[in-house]
Write a protein that holds these residues in place. Sequence first.
Motif, short mmCIF file in Angstrom:
data_model
loop_
_atom_site.label_atom_id
_atom_site.label_comp_id
_atom_site.label_asym_id
_atom_site.label_seq_id
_atom_site.Cartn_x
_atom_site.Cartn_y
_atom_site.Cartn_z
N CYS A 20 21.99 -0.29 20.60
CA CYS A 20 22.77 0.84 21.08
C CYS A 20 21.81 2.00 21.32
N GLU A 21 22.29 3.06 21.90
CA GLU A 21 21.42 4.19 22.23
C GLU A 21 20.81 4.83 20.99
N THR A 22 21.44 4.70 19.83
CA THR A 22 20.92 5.34 18.63
C THR A 22 19.90 4.49 17.90
N THR A 23 19.69 3.24 18.35
CA THR A 23 18.71 2.37 17.71
C THR A 23 17.32 2.93 17.96
N MET A 24 16.49 2.93 16.90
CA MET A 24 15.11 3.37 17.08
C MET A 24 14.18 2.55 16.22
N HIS A 25 12.91 2.86 16.31
CA HIS A 25 11.89 2.15 15.55
C HIS A 25 11.65 2.82 14.21
N TYR A 26 11.19 2.00 13.25
CA TYR A 26 10.86 2.49 11.92
C TYR A 26 9.54 1.86 11.49
N LEU A 27 8.70 2.68 10.85
CA LEU A 27 7.45 2.22 10.26
C LEU A 27 7.73 1.94 8.80
N ILE A 28 7.50 0.70 8.39
CA ILE A 28 7.72 0.29 7.02
C ILE A 28 6.35 0.03 6.40
N LEU A 29 6.03 0.75 5.33
CA LEU A 29 4.79 0.54 4.60
C LEU A 29 5.11 -0.12 3.27
N LEU A 30 4.57 -1.30 3.07
CA LEU A 30 4.72 -2.03 1.82
C LEU A 30 3.46 -1.77 1.01
N HIS A 31 3.56 -1.03 -0.08
CA HIS A 31 2.41 -0.66 -0.91
C HIS A 31 2.16 -1.75 -1.95
N GLU A 32 0.96 -2.31 -1.91
CA GLU A 32 0.59 -3.45 -2.77
C GLU A 32 0.68 -3.09 -4.26
N ALA A 33 1.24 -3.99 -5.02
CA ALA A 33 1.30 -3.85 -6.48
C ALA A 33 -0.03 -4.29 -7.08
N GLU A 34 -0.30 -3.83 -8.29
CA GLU A 34 -1.47 -4.33 -9.00
C GLU A 34 -1.28 -5.84 -9.18
N ASN A 35 -2.29 -6.60 -8.88
CA ASN A 35 -2.23 -8.06 -8.89
C ASN A 35 -1.30 -8.63 -7.82
N GLY A 36 -0.92 -7.81 -6.86
CA GLY A 36 -0.05 -8.28 -5.78
C GLY A 36 -0.71 -9.35 -4.93
N SER A 37 -2.01 -9.23 -4.76
CA SER A 37 -2.73 -10.22 -3.94
C SER A 37 -2.61 -11.62 -4.52
N ALA A 38 -2.50 -11.73 -5.83
CA ALA A 38 -2.35 -13.05 -6.46
C ALA A 38 -0.98 -13.66 -6.15
N ARG A 39 0.02 -12.82 -5.94
CA ARG A 39 1.38 -13.30 -5.65
C ARG A 39 1.61 -13.51 -4.15
#
Length: 122
Positions: A20-39
Motif C-alpha cells: 500500500c502507499e504507506t508501506t516503507m523500508h526499515y533497517l533492522i540491526l541485529l546486535h551480536e550477543a556475546e558468544n553469538g558466533s558460536a550459535r
Amino acid sequence: MASRRQDPTIPYYDVVFTRCETTMHYLILLHEAENGSARRPDARPAHLARLDELRQQGRLVLAGPLPKIDADDPGAAGYSGSAIVAQFNDLDAARIWAEADPYRTAGVTERITVFPFKQVMP
C-alpha cells in the motif's frame, strides 16, 4: 483477512503482507550477543529461509552479516551483528518480524534496533 490492529491475537507473521502507499523500508540491526558466533551456524539455515521468504515476496532490499574486522571472512574475530533492509507495512510490523528472527530466538543476537529507512539510491 483481519489485520493485527483489528485483532491483536493474530501474530504479524500470520498476516498476509499487503502493498500500500504507506508501506516503507526499515533497517533492522541485529546486535551480536556475546558468544553469538558460536550459535550462528545452527540458526543460520532458518534465518536465511526467513530472509528468502521476504526476497520471494519482493520485500527484501539487502541483508548480510557485519564482520568485526575488515575482511570478507572474519574468522575467529566473528561478527558484530547483521543488517537487513526490507519492506514492511509499518515500524511495529518490522519490529515484531525482527524479534521473531531465528538469530534472536537462538541467542545469536542480544538486541535488535529497527529504523525507518528511506532509500535514495539505487
